[in-house]
Design a protein around this motif. Structure first.
Motif, PDB file in Angstrom:
ATOM      1  N   GLU A 450      16.090  38.809 -28.237  1.00  0.00           N
ATOM      2  CA  GLU A 450      17.158  39.734 -28.565  1.00  0.00           C
ATOM      3  C   GLU A 450      16.579  41.078 -28.970  1.00  0.00           C
ATOM      4  N   GLU A 451      17.288  42.132 -28.567  1.00  0.00           N
ATOM      5  CA  GLU A 451      16.857  43.453 -28.990  1.00  0.00           C
ATOM      6  C   GLU A 451      17.066  43.600 -30.499  1.00  0.00           C
ATOM      7  N   GLY A 452      16.433  44.591 -31.022  1.00  0.00           N
ATOM      8  CA  GLY A 452      16.540  44.831 -32.451  1.00  0.00           C
ATOM      9  C   GLY A 452      15.508  44.093 -33.262  1.00  0.00           C
ATOM     10  N   LEU A 453      14.544  43.411 -32.572  1.00  0.00           N
ATOM     11  CA  LEU A 453      13.486  42.742 -33.310  1.00  0.00           C
ATOM     12  C   LEU A 453      12.662  43.780 -34.053  1.00  0.00           C
ATOM     13  N   LEU A 454      12.459  43.540 -35.354  1.00  0.00           N
ATOM     14  CA  LEU A 454      11.833  44.544 -36.196  1.00  0.00           C
ATOM     15  C   LEU A 454      10.344  44.634 -35.923  1.00  0.00           C
ATOM     16  N   ALA A 455       9.757  45.758 -36.343  1.00  0.00           N
ATOM     17  CA  ALA A 455       8.319  45.952 -36.189  1.00  0.00           C
ATOM     18  C   ALA A 455       7.565  44.948 -37.042  1.00  0.00           C
ATOM     19  N   GLY A 456       6.420  44.486 -36.512  1.00  0.00           N
ATOM     20  CA  GLY A 456       5.610  43.509 -37.219  1.00  0.00           C
ATOM     21  C   GLY A 456       5.996  42.080 -36.946  1.00  0.00           C
ATOM     22  N   SER A 457       6.967  41.851 -36.091  1.00  0.00           N
ATOM     23  CA  SER A 457       7.392  40.486 -35.776  1.00  0.00           C
ATOM     24  C   SER A 457       6.501  39.908 -34.696  1.00  0.00           C
ATOM     25  N   MET A 458       6.210  38.625 -34.831  1.00  0.00           N
ATOM     26  CA  MET A 458       5.410  37.914 -33.838  1.00  0.00           C
ATOM     27  C   MET A 458       6.299  37.601 -32.633  1.00  0.00           C
ATOM     28  N   LEU A 459       5.839  38.022 -31.449  1.00  0.00           N
ATOM     29  CA  LEU A 459       6.656  37.880 -30.236  1.00  0.00           C
ATOM     30  C   LEU A 459       6.249  36.653 -29.444  1.00  0.00           C
ATOM     31  N   THR A 460       4.984  36.553 -29.044  1.00  0.00           N
ATOM     32  CA  THR A 460       4.494  35.427 -28.251  1.00  0.00           C
ATOM     33  C   THR A 460       2.978  35.466 -28.243  1.00  0.00           C
ATOM     34  N   THR A 461       2.374  34.482 -27.614  1.00  0.00           N
ATOM     35  CA  THR A 461       0.932  34.439 -27.415  1.00  0.00           C
ATOM     36  C   THR A 461       0.662  34.450 -25.913  1.00  0.00           C
ATOM     37  N   PHE A 462      -0.126  35.417 -25.488  1.00  0.00           N
ATOM     38  CA  PHE A 462      -0.414  35.606 -24.064  1.00  0.00           C
ATOM     39  C   PHE A 462      -1.925  35.488 -23.879  1.00  0.00           C
ATOM     40  N   THR A 463      -2.384  34.366 -23.362  1.00  0.00           N
ATOM     41  CA  THR A 463      -3.816  34.098 -23.239  1.00  0.00           C
ATOM     42  C   THR A 463      -4.201  33.913 -21.777  1.00  0.00           C
ATOM     43  N   ALA A 464      -5.507  34.054 -21.514  1.00  0.00           N
ATOM     44  CA  ALA A 464      -6.067  33.921 -20.165  1.00  0.00           C
ATOM     45  C   ALA A 464      -7.085  32.799 -20.138  1.00  0.00           C
ATOM     46  N   GLN A 465      -7.446  32.383 -18.949  1.00  0.00           N
ATOM     47  CA  GLN A 465      -8.449  31.348 -18.737  1.00  0.00           C
ATOM     48  C   GLN A 465      -9.595  31.915 -17.923  1.00  0.00           C
ATOM     49  N   ASP A 466     -10.797  31.403 -18.164  1.00  0.00           N
ATOM     50  CA  ASP A 466     -11.992  31.825 -17.426  1.00  0.00           C
ATOM     51  C   ASP A 466     -12.347  30.730 -16.433  1.00  0.00           C
ATOM     52  N   PRO A 467     -12.343  31.044 -15.127  1.00  0.00           N
ATOM     53  CA  PRO A 467     -12.643  29.989 -14.142  1.00  0.00           C
ATOM     54  C   PRO A 467     -14.098  29.550 -14.127  1.00  0.00           C
ATOM     55  N   ASP A 468     -14.983  30.294 -14.780  1.00  0.00           N
ATOM     56  CA  ASP A 468     -16.407  29.953 -14.752  1.00  0.00           C
ATOM     57  C   ASP A 468     -16.680  28.855 -15.780  1.00  0.00           C
ATOM     58  N   MET A 514      14.837  44.422 -18.565  1.00  0.00           N
ATOM     59  CA  MET A 514      13.466  43.909 -18.525  1.00  0.00           C
ATOM     60  C   MET A 514      12.505  45.015 -18.959  1.00  0.00           C
ATOM     61  N   TYR A 515      11.596  44.612 -19.875  1.00  0.00           N
ATOM     62  CA  TYR A 515      10.542  45.523 -20.322  1.00  0.00           C
ATOM     63  C   TYR A 515       9.207  44.897 -19.928  1.00  0.00           C
ATOM     64  N   ASN A 516       8.347  45.677 -19.242  1.00  0.00           N
ATOM     65  CA  ASN A 516       7.076  45.171 -18.724  1.00  0.00           C
ATOM     66  C   ASN A 516       5.920  45.807 -19.486  1.00  0.00           C
ATOM     67  N   ALA A 517       4.993  44.962 -19.900  1.00  0.00           N
ATOM     68  CA  ALA A 517       3.757  45.407 -20.546  1.00  0.00           C
ATOM     69  C   ALA A 517       2.592  44.669 -19.905  1.00  0.00           C
ATOM     70  N   THR A 518       1.451  45.348 -19.747  1.00  0.00           N
ATOM     71  CA  THR A 518       0.271  44.782 -19.080  1.00  0.00           C
ATOM     72  C   THR A 518      -0.861  44.677 -20.084  1.00  0.00           C
ATOM     73  N   PHE A 519      -1.570  43.523 -20.048  1.00  0.00           N
ATOM     74  CA  PHE A 519      -2.671  43.268 -20.968  1.00  0.00           C
ATOM     75  C   PHE A 519      -3.914  42.909 -20.169  1.00  0.00           C
ATOM     76  N   LEU A 520      -5.070  43.113 -20.799  1.00  0.00           N
ATOM     77  CA  LEU A 520      -6.368  42.940 -20.151  1.00  0.00           C
ATOM     78  C   LEU A 520      -7.158  41.895 -20.911  1.00  0.00           C
ATOM     79  N   ALA A 521      -7.754  40.948 -20.142  1.00  0.00           N
ATOM     80  CA  ALA A 521      -8.651  39.936 -20.699  1.00  0.00           C
ATOM     81  C   ALA A 521     -10.028  40.145 -20.093  1.00  0.00           C
ATOM     82  N   SER A 522     -11.077  40.264 -20.929  1.00  0.00           N
ATOM     83  CA  SER A 522     -12.438  40.554 -20.466  1.00  0.00           C
ATOM     84  C   SER A 522     -13.384  39.499 -21.009  1.00  0.00           C
ATOM     85  N   ASP A 523     -14.381  39.122 -20.159  1.00  0.00           N
ATOM     86  CA  ASP A 523     -15.428  38.209 -20.622  1.00  0.00           C
ATOM     87  C   ASP A 523     -16.697  38.997 -20.868  1.00  0.00           C
ATOM     88  N   ASN A 524     -17.773  38.290 -21.249  1.00  0.00           N
ATOM     89  CA  ASN A 524     -19.050  38.954 -21.514  1.00  0.00           C
ATOM     90  C   ASN A 524     -20.114  38.542 -20.508  1.00  0.00           C
TER      91      ASN A 524
END
Length: 850
Positions: A450-468, A514-524
């Motif tokens: 729902e819209e109106g979610l206040l700042a500092g609220s936890m939205l979700t967890t978006f994680t990646a996997q490493d195929p190596d 719909m609101y779209n945001a892009t995130f980056l996952a990097s390995d070492n």
């Protein structure tokens, strides 16, 4: 020798019992085969005539007797020359009882070509039986006599003896057709002309000639005996119907002589070359060279003439050699996730002719690649097989491939030849592990919020996997790549996404909720790899926006009819937090409901109209309360600016101000006024700048330095006139303004603090209080210009009036009338204290008698 047959159709072959000395042609002519001396005794030999069909043979004896050579031999020969008698014809005046003789048919005269003479050589004698009673003259006509080629045959006009003057060539002219004439001394025809045919007998004086000196032919390898190869052709200029022109062919030599010295044979009459032995192999012998001989006289090696030519026979390739791999196993390697990479080269050998369909190799995989990740291309130059990856390979799934490959040609193998085991090989391909990019799961990830979610609220967890999975790497690091509204942040370790601002569905960065945001996952890894993931937030609407009226301005008439105004409620929210809307007028002020009424016509629209019969023209603010259908409801009071004007019968405003009220809003009017004010300021600044520039230009025209104060300098303005008697002018212009201007209005800075008058200032007539210019240079220039243009001005040596020259001057009047009052008794030493500019003045006036 002649052979006469009853039926006349027999084909006779003549033979001689002494073939080394005598030869008998097909026409029965007997030739000497060599030069030899005949004995005095007659030489005898037997000529045989054999029927070619029945082989029946007849013989006759020929006796050859040499002729004696003595002085009377010529006469004997002349007596042996055949006489040709003209047929006798009856003259017209002869007795009709005489019987006319028939014309004779003169047999042809055979004359061998290339005769050695001596010339002229007598052939025959033409004679008329009327030469006993008349003196006749004989002549011949026709080609060879009096027609080109002329002069070959001549005739003695008295004796009628016909002779040939030179050797004949059958290849040029095979026969001559002449006509003999007999006339009396008066030129009258005595006998009818008779035709004489002279046939030139062919001699074997021309060799066979091949049409081409080198003949080229081809034959496929492995051809069976009797296969046609090519045809060679020679021609002979001699008579083709006689033995002189009958050719026979044979093969003299063959190079190389392997696998057999007699690989080919030739038809001796037609010249067709065919194979007679098996074993043609292009891989062993690619070309044969044959020497072909053509001989006339039906191939008689003793008497016939011959010539040679070369036949080059190329053995063409057939697919009798399959491609064979140079190794049974080939090896290659490929990094994972790579495509269009050559991983192995397959080399083959093929003994067939290069770059032909029998040599070009084609490769196909028979096993080891069920998913079709590899393909094999053929290098057109080297014929190698290029194993290429066409689909990406995952190291974590497949670490090695073993392919089975077969090679074959573009055309099938020749019959009876099978593919050997060397036409099949295996390819071992190793997959190399590389650092792969992390990937988000799922991607994109959809979150409903729902819209109106206040700042500092936890939205979700978006994680990646490493195929190596087989590489030693630490955990992934997360970062934000794209966040148009800057609403989110992500924990770099855990991937937990929290809000940094209130989520608003009505934001311009939200499209279709719909609101779209892009995130980056990097390995070492080495090199480090990264992957992107998209978070899609589907914002659920809440009733956080109150409806507003649209439009904000309207126009109506003073009277009831027509006066309805259509309005629309606008709400950024969506169902069920939007329409249908409720429209009403507020209770306060009371004049609103007294003057106006509002009626809802649909869920989003309503009509505002006058309640009273007449409302004075003007602009009125009508507040309207609009409530949406949300739960809870949201309402707002919107002000509708209504322009009430006088209308015509059509309901159109007739006021001048109608355009302002209806067509232009308050913001537009303010913008127009601001533009007008700015334009006026710009024009004023331009005028001030132009006046300042004009003053600067005029200041540069002064005769003194603009940095010096005009009161601190003595300026020489040329002569002051010719004498006092002609200077009756108004000198009030030179008075000091201080005498007429009070100190209260005197400009600051006109008089210096240290100036002291040396004598009483003369009293001048009071002049008009005209404003003096701010710069004395302007007045001087204007005075000069006025004096130059004034026709009543005094002469150039008269006193010129320059008007005010500054107030508080320590010097006296500049008029020569008062100049005598200043004398040497005055003290000018104080001028030395004023600086070097006044030192010269102090020396001039303070020097006493000097």
């Amino acid at each position: 020798v002649r052979f006469q047959s009853c039926d006349g159709n027999k084909k006779i072959h003549f033979g001689s019992s002494e073939p080394e000395d005598f030869r008998v042609g097909e026409d029965g002519v007997v030739y000497a085969e060599r030069s030899f001396q005949l004995s005095a005794e007659p030489t005898e030999f037997i000529v045989s005539a054999q029927d070619k069909e029945t082989q029946e043979e007849w013989q006759m004896r020929v006796k050859l007797t040499p002729e004696p050579a003595f002085a009377g031999a010529l006469e004997k020969d002349q007596r042996k020359i055949e006489d040709i008698i003209f047929p006798w014809q009856q003259y017209k005046h002869s007795s009709p009882l005489k019987r006319q003789k028939r014309d004779w048919v003169i047999p042809p005269i055979n004359l061998p070509e290339n005769s050695r003479g001596p010339f002229p050589q007598e052939l025959v004698r033409i004679r008329s039986d009327r030469d006993k009673s008349l003196s006749l003259r004989y002549s011949v006509t026709g080609p060879g006599a009096d027609q080109p080629p002329t002069g070959i045959f001549i005739i003695n006009p008295i004796s009628g003896q016909l002779s040939v003057t030179k050797p004949l060539d059958r290849e040029q002219i095979a026969s001559f057709h002449l006509r003999a004439h007999a006339v009396d001394v008066n030129g009258n025809q005595v006998e009818n002309p008779i035709d004489i045919v002279i046939n030139v007998i062919d001699m074997n004086d021309n060799r066979p000639e091949f049409l081409h000196q080198v003949w080229n032919g081809t034959v496929p390898e492995g051809s069976k005996p009797g296969t046609y190869v090519m045809t060679v052709t020679a021609i002979d200029a001699d008579d083709p119907n006689a033995q002189n022109g009958m050719l026979r062919y044979r093969i003299l030599s063959q190079a190389p002589s392997s696998p057999s010295p007699n690989m080919f044979t030739i038809n001796n009459e037609t010249g067709d070359i065919i194979t007679v032995a098996a074993g043609l192999d292009r891989e062993k012998v690619q070309q044969y060279t044959l020497i072909i001989q053509a001989t006339d006289m039906e191939g008689n090696p003793t008497y016939g003439l011959s010539n040679t030519a070369t036949a080059v026979i190329t053995v063409t390739d057939v697919n009798d050699n399959p491609p064979e791999f140079t190794a049974m196993t080939f090896y290659g390697e490929v990094p994972e996730n790579r495509v269009d990479v050559i991983v192995a080269n397959l080399t083959v050998t093929d003994k067939d002719q290069p770059h032909t369909p029998a040599w070009n190799a084609m490769y196909r995989m028979t096993g080891g690649d069920p998913t079709g990740r590899f393909t094999i291309l053929t290098d057109p130059n080297s014929n190698d097989g290029l194993v290429t990856v066409v689909k990406p390979i995952d190291f974590e799934t497949n670490r090695m491939f073993v392919l089975t490959v077969a090679a074959e040609n573009q055309v099938p193998l020749a019959k009876g030849i099978q593919h050997p085991p060397q036409s099949t090989a295996t390819v071992s391909i190793t997959v190399i592990d590389v650092n792969e990019s992390p990937y988000f799961v799922p991607n994109p990830k959809l979150v409903r919020q729902e819209e109106g979610l206040l700042a500092g609220s936890m939205l979700t967890t978006f994680t990646a996997q490493d195929p190596d999975r087989y590489m030693q790497q630490t955990s992934l690091r997360y970062s934000k790549l794209s966040d148009p509204a800057n609403w989110l942040k992500i924990d770099p370790v855990s991937g937990q996404i929290t809000t940094t601002a209130v989520l608003d569905r009505e934001s311009i960065y939200v499209q279709n909720n719909m609101y779209n945001a892009t995130f980056l996952a990097s390995d070492n890894g080495i090199p480090p790899m990264s992957g992107t993931g998209t978070l899609q937030i589907y914002l659920l609407d809440i009733n956080d926006n109150a409806p507003q009226v649209n439009p904000k301005e309207a126009t109506t008439c003073e009277t009831l009819q027509p006066n309805a105004i259509n309005i629309t409620a606008v709400d950024p929210d969506i169902d069920p937090n939007a329409g249908p809307f409720a429209f009403e007028l507020p209770d306060t002020p009371a004049s609103i409901k007294r003057n106006w009424t509002i009626v809802r016509i649909s869920g989003d629209h309503a009509q505002l109209s006058l309640r009273i019969r007449f409302l004075e023209a003007g602009i009125y603010d009508v507040p309207i309360v609009i409530t949406d259908s949300g739960n809870p409801h949201a309402s707002s009071t919107s002000v509708l600016k209504v322009k009430v004007c006088q209308c015509d019968i059509n309901g159109d405003c007739t006021d001048v101000d109608r355009i302002v009220g209806a067509g232009l809003g308050t913001g537009a009017i303010i913008a127009i006024l601001l533009c007008i004010i700015i334009l006026l300021i710009l024009v004023l600044m331009f005028v001030v700048w132009m006046k300042r520039r004009d003053k600067e230009r005029q200041a540069k025209q002064l005769l003194i330095d603009p940095e010096d104060d005009v009161r601190d300098n003595i300026l020489k303005y040329d002569e002051e006139g010719g004498g006092e008697e002609d200077q009756d002018y108004d000198l009030s212009q030179l008075q000091q303004p201080d005498t007429v201007e009070p100190d209260a209005i005197k400009p600051v800075g006109i008089r210096r603090l240290d100036e002291r008058p040396l004598h009483a200032e003369p009293q001048y007539p009071v002049r008009s209080a005209a404003p003096h210019p701010g710069d004395i240079g302007d007045f001087i220039n204007e005075g000069l210009k006025a004096a130059d243009n004034d026709p009543t001005a005094p002469p150039y040596d008269s006193l010129l009036v320059f008007d005010y020259e500054g107030s508080g001057s320590t010097a006296g009047s500049l008029s020569s009338l008062n100049s005598s009052s200043s004398g040497g008794e005055q003290d000018y030493d104080y001028l030395n204290d004023w600086g070097p500019r006044f030192k010269k003045l102090a020396d001039m006036y303070g020097g006493g008698d000097d």
